[in-house]
Design an enzyme around this catalytic site. Structure first.
Site, PDB file in Angstrom:
ATOM      1  N   ASP A  92       0.740  -1.191  -0.013  1.00 37.96           N
ATOM      2  CA  ASP A  92       0.080   0.137  -0.084  1.00 37.96           C
ATOM      3  C   ASP A  92       0.667   1.423  -0.079  1.00 37.96           C
ATOM      4  O   ASP A  92       0.235   2.412   0.014  1.00 37.96           O
ATOM      5  CB  ASP A  92      -1.100   0.001   1.162  1.00 37.96           C
ATOM      6  CG  ASP A  92      -2.200   0.946   0.874  1.00 37.96           C
ATOM      7  OD1 ASP A  92      -2.602   0.998  -0.200  1.00 37.96           O
ATOM      8  OD2 ASP A  92      -2.522   1.710   1.899  1.00 37.96           O
ATOM      9  N   ARG A 124     -18.845  27.080  17.672  1.00 38.26           N
ATOM     10  CA  ARG A 124     -18.811  25.863  17.043  1.00 38.26           C
ATOM     11  C   ARG A 124     -18.508  24.579  18.231  1.00 38.26           C
ATOM     12  O   ARG A 124     -17.894  24.836  19.077  1.00 38.26           O
ATOM     13  CB  ARG A 124     -17.619  25.708  16.235  1.00 38.26           C
ATOM     14  CG  ARG A 124     -17.400  24.146  15.627  1.00 38.26           C
ATOM     15  CD  ARG A 124     -16.271  23.943  14.427  1.00 38.26           C
ATOM     16  NE  ARG A 124     -16.750  24.946  13.421  1.00 38.26           N
ATOM     17  CZ  ARG A 124     -17.318  24.425  12.322  1.00 38.26           C
ATOM     18  NH1 ARG A 124     -17.787  23.172  12.472  1.00 38.26           N
ATOM     19  NH2 ARG A 124     -17.488  25.353  11.327  1.00 38.26           N
ATOM     20  N   HIS A 143      -8.351  29.108   5.529  1.00 40.23           N
ATOM     21  CA  HIS A 143      -9.377  29.064   6.478  1.00 40.23           C
ATOM     22  C   HIS A 143      -8.840  29.962   7.602  1.00 40.23           C
ATOM     23  O   HIS A 143      -9.894  30.634   7.989  1.00 40.23           O
ATOM     24  CB  HIS A 143      -9.786  27.674   6.924  1.00 40.23           C
ATOM     25  CG  HIS A 143     -10.958  27.639   7.879  1.00 40.23           C
ATOM     26  ND1 HIS A 143     -12.184  27.884   7.587  1.00 40.23           N
ATOM     27  CD2 HIS A 143     -10.709  27.166   9.260  1.00 40.23           C
ATOM     28  CE1 HIS A 143     -12.800  27.819   8.506  1.00 40.23           C
ATOM     29  NE2 HIS A 143     -11.985  27.600   9.616  1.00 40.23           N
ATOM     30  N   ASP A 163     -19.735  34.158  10.260  1.00 40.35           N
ATOM     31  CA  ASP A 163     -19.132  34.350  11.792  1.00 40.35           C
ATOM     32  C   ASP A 163     -18.368  35.466  11.739  1.00 40.35           C
ATOM     33  O   ASP A 163     -18.006  36.072  10.985  1.00 40.35           O
ATOM     34  CB  ASP A 163     -18.261  33.170  12.181  1.00 40.35           C
ATOM     35  CG  ASP A 163     -17.107  32.871  10.968  1.00 40.35           C
ATOM     36  OD1 ASP A 163     -16.198  33.509  11.330  1.00 40.35           O
ATOM     37  OD2 ASP A 163     -17.320  31.837  10.488  1.00 40.35           O
ATOM     38  N   LYS A 209     -21.132  33.239  15.872  1.00 36.19           N
ATOM     39  CA  LYS A 209     -21.194  31.631  15.847  1.00 36.19           C
ATOM     40  C   LYS A 209     -20.443  30.855  16.851  1.00 36.19           C
ATOM     41  O   LYS A 209     -19.215  31.664  17.103  1.00 36.19           O
ATOM     42  CB  LYS A 209     -20.432  31.190  14.491  1.00 36.19           C
ATOM     43  CG  LYS A 209     -20.553  29.772  14.037  1.00 36.19           C
ATOM     44  CD  LYS A 209     -20.221  29.370  12.837  1.00 36.19           C
ATOM     45  CE  LYS A 209     -18.831  29.490  12.682  1.00 36.19           C
ATOM     46  NZ  LYS A 209     -18.523  28.745  11.317  1.00 36.19           N
TER      47      LYS A 209
END
Length: 328
Positions: free
Chosen positions: A42, A198, A134, A173, A196
């Site tokens: 693999d 989380r 992000h 947010d 917001k």
């Protein structure tokens, strides 16, 4: 003595070949082939099928599911280019998935964004070209130069011909509010944001909307949509505040899990727009796709020529149309 060809050498793995092909068409160069082999145990092996000696090598590979598989492909291709005596190796990572792992917000937790940055540098990369991290602070995790592109202009171009009367740009947010404000300036619109919290990867609570949205049509802007949980929660609060409808726009449209089901049938959503930094969902024909291939091609051309990349975004983020010249 014969000098090496000055054109860049471009490779890609299996993550998003159509985007790499589009970038190469814009550049006017050939996409070189890579042989990826999986052994019986693999393990992966990458063999580059073009000469890299003293050449500028660009390896295009977004980190999309299966993310670990595509990350390993990228590391192996970088290592192969280094072993082949490439002059400079640039990892073109349109979607850097590990940017979400950017801080120690719990005991004994890993910081994947920094670890992956270290792995790329150890493999031999000299520069990283990415888009809409992000968490922008991930830029600082790298010990090599990072060119951080934005798709705001590409997304704004989609709305430029629309009737934007009574529209408002909404961030899911407060952390994304600065980007939403830049986007709202491009469109000449007011901005609002959700407050917001989380609770888990796919569970959020938005307990308030900051800004005036009553009687308005929303343009919801997010950097990345995975399961769509944050967007649905935001739409519920917008509806409660008197918002009439919403268009949803994002740079990285992953749309995993129940995202397509949640968003395609939501009564408030008029359209969903994303870019091709990640492979688009084939089971959602109504999804609107804006290409960032020309933007990446121009950035690669400027890196290769030693020109400024940040000047692409002078004036916040001017929309970059297809290059009017053959780049190579």
């Amino acid at each position: 003595m014969r000098r090496p060809d000055n054109d860049p050498v471009v490779f890609t793995g299996s993550a998003h070949r159509p985007l790499a092909e589009s970038i190469c068409r814009e550049l006017g160069v050939e996409l070189s082939s890579v042989e990826l082999t999986r052994f019986s145990n693999d393990c992966l092996q990458a063999q580059l099928q073009a000469n890299c000696r003293q050449r500028d090598v660009y390896i295009i590979q977004p980190l999309v599911p299966p993310t670990q598989e595509h990350l390993m492909e990228l590391l192996l291709m970088i290592d192969a280019a280094r072993g082949a005596s490439a002059a400079q190796i640039t990892a073109v990572i349109p979607h850097y998935a590990y940017a979400r792992s950017d801080k120690k917000d719990a005991s004994r937790i890993s910081i994947g964004g920094r670890l992956v940055a270290d792995m790329l540098v150890t493999a031999g990369v000299h520069r990283v070209l990415t888009m809409t991290l992000h968490a922008p602070q991930v830029h600082g995790f790298f010990s090599v130069p990072v060119d951080h592109l934005t798709a705001l202009g590409v997304l704004a171009e989609h709305f430029s011909g629309h009737d934007l009367t009574d529209c408002v740009v909404v961030s899911p947010d407060l952390g994304n509010a600065k980007t939403a404000t830049q986007f709202s300036r491009l469109l000449g619109l007011p901005v609002a944001a959700g407050s917001k919290q989380r609770l888990a990867d796919d569970r959020v609570v938005i307990d308030a909307i900051v800004g005036e949205v009553a009687g308005k049509r929303a343009i919801v802007l997010d950097d990345e949509i995975a399961t769509g949980g944050s967007i649905v929660e935001l739409l519920d609060r917008l509806r409660d505040e008197g918002c009439t409808s919403a268009a949803v726009a994002c740079t990285h449209g992953l749309f995993v899990g129940k995202a397509v089901e949640r968003l395609s049938d939501h009564p408030m959503i008029t359209e969903v727009i994303t870019t091709d930094t990640v492979p688009p969902r084939s089971d959602w024909p109504e999804l609107r796709i804006r290409s960032v291939a020309a933007l990446f091609a121009e950035a690669i051309a400027r890196v290769h020529a030693g020109e400024s990349v940040s000047s692409l975004f002078d004036g916040v983020d001017p929309t970059l149309g297809p290059p009017q010249r053959k780049l190579f």
